[in-house]
Design an enzyme around this catalytic site. Structure first.
Site, PDB file in Angstrom:
ATOM      1  N   ASP A  59       0.613   7.798  11.234  1.00  0.00           N
ATOM      2  CA  ASP A  59       1.070   8.035  10.257  1.00  0.00           C
ATOM      3  C   ASP A  59       2.486   8.032  10.460  1.00  0.00           C
ATOM      4  O   ASP A  59       2.929   8.874  11.117  1.00  0.00           O
ATOM      5  CB  ASP A  59       0.253   9.799   9.993  1.00  0.00           C
ATOM      6  CG  ASP A  59       0.508   9.817   8.413  1.00  0.00           C
ATOM      7  OD1 ASP A  59       1.414   9.161   7.589  1.00  0.00           O
ATOM      8  OD2 ASP A  59      -0.221  10.827   7.662  1.00  0.00           O
ATOM      9  N   ALA A  82       3.955   1.162   4.269  1.00  0.00           N
ATOM     10  CA  ALA A  82       3.602   1.806   4.391  1.00  0.00           C
ATOM     11  C   ALA A  82       3.514   3.034   2.887  1.00  0.00           C
ATOM     12  O   ALA A  82       3.601   3.699   2.375  1.00  0.00           O
ATOM     13  CB  ALA A  82       3.808   3.108   4.934  1.00  0.00           C
ATOM     14  N   LYS A  85      -2.372   1.672  -2.680  1.00  0.00           N
ATOM     15  CA  LYS A  85      -2.155   0.935  -3.171  1.00  0.00           C
ATOM     16  C   LYS A  85      -3.082   0.139  -4.120  1.00  0.00           C
ATOM     17  O   LYS A  85      -2.678  -1.074  -5.248  1.00  0.00           O
ATOM     18  CB  LYS A  85      -1.344  -1.167  -2.826  1.00  0.00           C
ATOM     19  CG  LYS A  85      -2.355  -1.532  -2.050  1.00  0.00           C
ATOM     20  CD  LYS A  85      -2.163  -2.813  -1.655  1.00  0.00           C
ATOM     21  CE  LYS A  85      -2.985  -3.836  -0.839  1.00  0.00           C
ATOM     22  NZ  LYS A  85      -2.248  -4.698  -0.440  1.00  0.00           N
ATOM     23  N   SER A 125       7.367  -2.555  -6.811  1.00  0.00           N
ATOM     24  CA  SER A 125       6.766  -3.265  -7.652  1.00  0.00           C
ATOM     25  C   SER A 125       6.505  -3.464  -8.907  1.00  0.00           C
ATOM     26  O   SER A 125       7.407  -2.183  -9.772  1.00  0.00           O
ATOM     27  CB  SER A 125       5.059  -2.560  -7.284  1.00  0.00           C
ATOM     28  OG  SER A 125       4.619  -2.905  -8.090  1.00  0.00           O
ATOM     29  N   TYR A 150      -0.481   4.780  -8.660  1.00  0.00           N
ATOM     30  CA  TYR A 150       0.296   4.695  -8.577  1.00  0.00           C
ATOM     31  C   TYR A 150       0.981   3.761  -8.764  1.00  0.00           C
ATOM     32  O   TYR A 150       2.429   4.034  -7.723  1.00  0.00           O
ATOM     33  CB  TYR A 150      -0.730   2.830  -7.986  1.00  0.00           C
ATOM     34  CG  TYR A 150      -0.364   2.058  -7.138  1.00  0.00           C
ATOM     35  CD1 TYR A 150       0.386   1.448  -6.116  1.00  0.00           C
ATOM     36  CD2 TYR A 150       0.634   0.867  -7.717  1.00  0.00           C
ATOM     37  CE1 TYR A 150       1.382   1.294  -4.966  1.00  0.00           C
ATOM     38  CE2 TYR A 150       1.043   0.521  -7.377  1.00  0.00           C
ATOM     39  CZ  TYR A 150       1.471  -0.313  -6.277  1.00  0.00           C
ATOM     40  OH  TYR A 150       2.635  -0.925  -4.623  1.00  0.00           O
ATOM     41  N   LYS A 154       5.787   4.557  -7.850  1.00  0.00           N
ATOM     42  CA  LYS A 154       7.000   3.786  -6.964  1.00  0.00           C
ATOM     43  C   LYS A 154       8.030   3.834  -8.183  1.00  0.00           C
ATOM     44  O   LYS A 154       9.091   3.726  -7.586  1.00  0.00           O
ATOM     45  CB  LYS A 154       6.193   1.971  -7.606  1.00  0.00           C
ATOM     46  CG  LYS A 154       5.204   1.469  -6.308  1.00  0.00           C
ATOM     47  CD  LYS A 154       5.328   1.502  -5.487  1.00  0.00           C
ATOM     48  CE  LYS A 154       4.750   1.000  -4.260  1.00  0.00           C
ATOM     49  NZ  LYS A 154       4.731   0.702  -2.582  1.00  0.00           N
ATOM     50  N   VAL A 218     -12.632 -13.797 -15.260  1.00  0.00           N
ATOM     51  CA  VAL A 218     -11.652 -14.086 -16.012  1.00  0.00           C
ATOM     52  C   VAL A 218     -11.256 -12.827 -16.530  1.00  0.00           C
ATOM     53  O   VAL A 218     -12.460 -13.132 -17.953  1.00  0.00           O
ATOM     54  CB  VAL A 218     -11.073 -15.263 -15.981  1.00  0.00           C
ATOM     55  CG1 VAL A 218      -9.466 -15.027 -16.367  1.00  0.00           C
ATOM     56  CG2 VAL A 218     -11.822 -16.771 -15.255  1.00  0.00           C
ATOM     57  N   ARG A 232       1.263 -13.641 -14.569  1.00  0.00           N
ATOM     58  CA  ARG A 232       2.048 -13.395 -13.672  1.00  0.00           C
ATOM     59  C   ARG A 232       2.650 -14.657 -12.745  1.00  0.00           C
ATOM     60  O   ARG A 232       2.698 -15.169 -12.867  1.00  0.00           O
ATOM     61  CB  ARG A 232       0.442 -12.528 -12.454  1.00  0.00           C
ATOM     62  CG  ARG A 232      -0.272 -11.380 -13.296  1.00  0.00           C
ATOM     63  CD  ARG A 232       0.086 -10.543 -12.958  1.00  0.00           C
ATOM     64  NE  ARG A 232      -0.654  -9.378 -13.540  1.00  0.00           N
ATOM     65  CZ  ARG A 232      -1.170  -9.164 -15.122  1.00  0.00           C
ATOM     66  NH1 ARG A 232      -0.673  -9.782 -15.883  1.00  0.00           N
ATOM     67  NH2 ARG A 232      -1.803  -8.448 -15.330  1.00  0.00           N
ATOM     68  N   ASP A 298      -5.036  -4.064 -18.327  1.00  0.00           N
ATOM     69  CA  ASP A 298      -4.133  -5.394 -17.456  1.00  0.00           C
ATOM     70  C   ASP A 298      -2.524  -5.712 -18.963  1.00  0.00           C
ATOM     71  O   ASP A 298      -2.537  -5.241 -19.817  1.00  0.00           O
ATOM     72  CB  ASP A 298      -4.765  -6.269 -17.735  1.00  0.00           C
ATOM     73  CG  ASP A 298      -5.843  -6.755 -16.970  1.00  0.00           C
ATOM     74  OD1 ASP A 298      -5.441  -5.625 -15.553  1.00  0.00           O
ATOM     75  OD2 ASP A 298      -6.883  -7.042 -16.808  1.00  0.00           O
TER      76      ASP A 298
HETATM   77  N1  LIG Z   1       0.002  -6.886  -2.344  1.00  0.00           N
HETATM   78  C1  LIG Z   1       0.556  -6.068  -3.424  1.00  0.00           C
HETATM   79  O1  LIG Z   1       0.352  -6.782  -4.610  1.00  0.00           O
HETATM   80  C2  LIG Z   1       2.291  -5.209  -3.758  1.00  0.00           C
HETATM   81  C3  LIG Z   1       3.022  -5.827  -4.607  1.00  0.00           C
HETATM   82  C4  LIG Z   1       3.581  -4.593  -4.854  1.00  0.00           C
HETATM   83  C5  LIG Z   1       4.094  -4.178  -4.158  1.00  0.00           C
HETATM   84  N2  LIG Z   1       3.092  -3.378  -3.160  1.00  0.00           N
HETATM   85  C6  LIG Z   1       4.054  -2.542  -2.163  1.00  0.00           C
HETATM   86  O2  LIG Z   1       4.360  -3.657  -0.880  1.00  0.00           O
HETATM   87  C7  LIG Z   1       3.595  -3.133   0.633  1.00  0.00           C
HETATM   88  C8  LIG Z   1       2.799  -2.940   1.077  1.00  0.00           C
HETATM   89  O3  LIG Z   1       1.270  -3.469   0.847  1.00  0.00           O
HETATM   90  P1  LIG Z   1       0.666  -4.693   1.106  1.00  0.00           P
HETATM   91  O4  LIG Z   1       0.100  -5.360   0.192  1.00  0.00           O
HETATM   92  O5  LIG Z   1       1.171  -5.200   2.744  1.00  0.00           O
HETATM   93  O6  LIG Z   1      -0.562  -3.187   1.168  1.00  0.00           O
HETATM   94  P2  LIG Z   1      -1.563  -3.482   2.880  1.00  0.00           P
HETATM   95  O7  LIG Z   1      -2.060  -1.984   2.642  1.00  0.00           O
HETATM   96  O8  LIG Z   1      -1.736  -4.399   3.144  1.00  0.00           O
HETATM   97  O9  LIG Z   1      -0.504  -2.546   4.013  1.00  0.00           O
HETATM   98  C9  LIG Z   1      -0.243  -1.282   3.709  1.00  0.00           C
HETATM   99  C10 LIG Z   1      -0.167  -1.038   5.383  1.00  0.00           C
HETATM  100  O10 LIG Z   1       0.133   0.162   5.514  1.00  0.00           O
HETATM  101  C11 LIG Z   1      -0.531   1.210   5.699  1.00  0.00           C
HETATM  102  N3  LIG Z   1      -0.276   2.839   6.266  1.00  0.00           N
HETATM  103  C12 LIG Z   1      -0.780   3.118   5.347  1.00  0.00           C
HETATM  104  N4  LIG Z   1      -0.846   4.175   5.046  1.00  0.00           N
HETATM  105  C13 LIG Z   1       0.071   4.711   5.877  1.00  0.00           C
HETATM  106  C14 LIG Z   1       0.836   6.015   6.743  1.00  0.00           C
HETATM  107  N5  LIG Z   1       0.793   7.190   6.197  1.00  0.00           N
HETATM  108  N6  LIG Z   1       1.542   5.835   7.777  1.00  0.00           N
HETATM  109  C15 LIG Z   1       1.079   4.719   8.547  1.00  0.00           C
HETATM  110  N7  LIG Z   1       0.754   3.340   7.799  1.00  0.00           N
HETATM  111  C16 LIG Z   1       0.259   3.418   6.352  1.00  0.00           C
HETATM  112  C17 LIG Z   1      -2.078   0.649   6.162  1.00  0.00           C
HETATM  113  O11 LIG Z   1      -3.049   0.429   7.290  1.00  0.00           O
HETATM  114  C18 LIG Z   1      -1.897  -1.379   5.886  1.00  0.00           C
HETATM  115  O12 LIG Z   1      -1.886  -1.656   7.186  1.00  0.00           O
HETATM  116  C19 LIG Z   1       3.413  -1.392  -0.127  1.00  0.00           C
HETATM  117  O13 LIG Z   1       4.145  -0.143  -0.527  1.00  0.00           O
HETATM  118  C20 LIG Z   1       2.961  -1.507  -1.922  1.00  0.00           C
HETATM  119  O14 LIG Z   1       2.456  -0.540  -2.193  1.00  0.00           O
HETATM  120  C21 LIG Z   1       2.162  -4.549  -2.932  1.00  0.00           C
END
Ligand SMILES: NC(=O)c1ccc[n+]([C@@H]2O[C@H](COP(=O)([O-])OP(=O)(O)OC[C@H]3O[C@@H](n4cnc5c(N)ncnc54)[C@H](O)[C@@H]3O)[C@@H](O)[C@H]2O)c1
Length: 335
Positions: A59, A82, A85, A125, A150, A154, A218, A232, A298
């Site tokens: 963690d 991390a 999401k 985000s 969520y 952010k 959709v 989007r 949405d």
């Molecule tokens: N994918 C999207 O659509 C999107 C859009 C906007 C923002 N984000 C942000 O981008 C970041 C990455 O998103 P992603 O799509 O790669 O998500 P993801 O879930 O694929 O990756 C997040 C990783 O963090 C790890 N994780 C979560 N909590 C943890 C902790 N406390 N300690 C260690 N590891 C931890 C998970 O195992 C995972 O591997 C996130 O902060 C997400 O909120 C994602």
């Protein structure tokens, strides 16, 4: 070689960013608890880059683990991916989201303060804009009340970062506001790996095409958009990864305390139906989809104004929506 701690580096965006960091001469040091990813991603990263990948399983809010990493490696910066999401789940389990997303950032900031690590890139985000009144959204567009816990994490994280930067000399932070990340590494070795039913459109598209899901719905085709479906800004994950490298380079030039936010999108809106059509054209696979009712909550349409990141960071996207569909499908077929 500068070492960058990437929390959540085994996840979707983190793993692609690890590749881009290595391509740009950095060494990523990953912390991931694999709560939403698989350890096998690390082998894939080694196959793609030909490098040994350093990963600490655990963690990133565990301060003793962070201290151990700092003992083993001299870190130049942190990219904090991390977080949890899933928007829907965050409404059912808000405290799970507040605990993970807020506490992990607090620990990271305290860790940086104590170990004199100056640079941080944070995953924010476009959800912070809600349904904007004027399009496209610039970084100056007012943030709206979050639609979900969520989204609120952010917003609060961005606010905590502003206060942290003000309080501590030398701290330099960029929040990147991602629009809709799609696509996969062109090798097909890494990509988005949703656990269970996907929350995002493109994994749903590729899983439906692969026969894992029977049908894609959709949500609404009667909105005020070119074809009635939601709009989007779909950004290829390799372009997004590159934005992190550019952000780190920019922070490195700054002398004093620094905080800024950047939109990361293509600057172009595409509808959900356009995504489906592009997928079908690029892959020659017919998708089984239906039009369903609108989904409450949405955002109807959003896309980024990218002038700031283009001009200040010198970042421009290189991949098209068609590239994203090709790479997502390639990845899905490999699965
Ligand atoms: N994918 C999207 O659509 C999107 C859009 C906007 C923002 N984000 C942000 O981008 C970041 C990455 O998103 P992603 O799509 O790669 O998500 P993801 O879930 O694929 O990756 C997040 C990783 O963090 C790890 N994780 C979560 N909590 C943890 C902790 N406390 N300690 C260690 N590891 C931890 C998970 O195992 C995972 O591997 C996130 O902060 C997400 O909120 C994602």
């Amino acid at each position: 070689m500068k070492k960058i701690l990437i929390t959540g580096g085994a996840g979707y965006i983190g793993s692609h960013t690890a590749v881009e960091l290595i391509n740009s001469g950095f060494e990523p040091i990953i912390i991931d608890d694999f709560s939403n990813s698989q350890e096998s991603v690390l082998d894939r990263l080694e196959e793609i880059t030909g490098r040994k990948i350093t990963c600490y399983q655990g963690d990133c809010a565990d301060r003793s683990l962070l201290d151990q990493v700092a003992k083993d490696h001299q870190l130049s910066g942190v990219i904090h991916f991390a977080a949890f999401k899933a928007v829907g789940e965050s409404t059912e389990l808000p405290l799970k989201y507040y605990r993970n997303n807020l506490v992990s950032l607090i620990e990271i900031m305290e860790f940086m303060r104590d170990h004199k690590i100056q640079d941080l890139v944070f995953s924010s985000s476009c959800t912070v804009y809600g349904q904007p009144d004027i399009l496209p959204v610039t970084e100056a567009t007012p943030r709206k009340d979050a639609e979900s816990p969520y989204g609120n994490t952010k917003k609060v994280c961005e606010d905590m970062l502003v206060d942290f930067v003000k309080s501590k000399p030398g701290i330099r932070v960029i929040s990147l506001r991602y629009f809709n990340p799609v696509g996969a590494h062109p090798s097909g070795k890494i990509g988005e790996l949703p656990q269970g039913k996907p929350n995002n459109l493109v994994p749903f598209v590729t899983q439906t095409a692969a026969g894992i899901r029977e049908k894609l719905t959709v949500f609404g085709d009667d909105y005020d958009t070119p074809d009635g479906s939601c709009v989007r800004d779909f950004i290829h994950v390799m372009d997004l990864a590159d934005a992190h490298v550019k952000a780190l380079a920019y922070l490195d030039e700054k002398q004093n305390n620094f905080y800024d936010v950047f939109n990361v999108g293509t600057g172009k809106g595409d509808t959900v139906l356009q995504v489906i059509k592009t997928f079908e054209e690029v892959t020659n696979v017919k998708l089984n989809y239906e039009i369903g009712p609108r989904r409450p909550g949405d955002v109807v349409k959003i896309w980024a104004d990218t002038k700031k990141i283009n001009e200040v960071l010198g970042w421009y996207p290189k991949y098209s929506l068609a590239d994203s569909m090709r790479d997502s499908w390639n990845w899905q077929k490999g699965l």
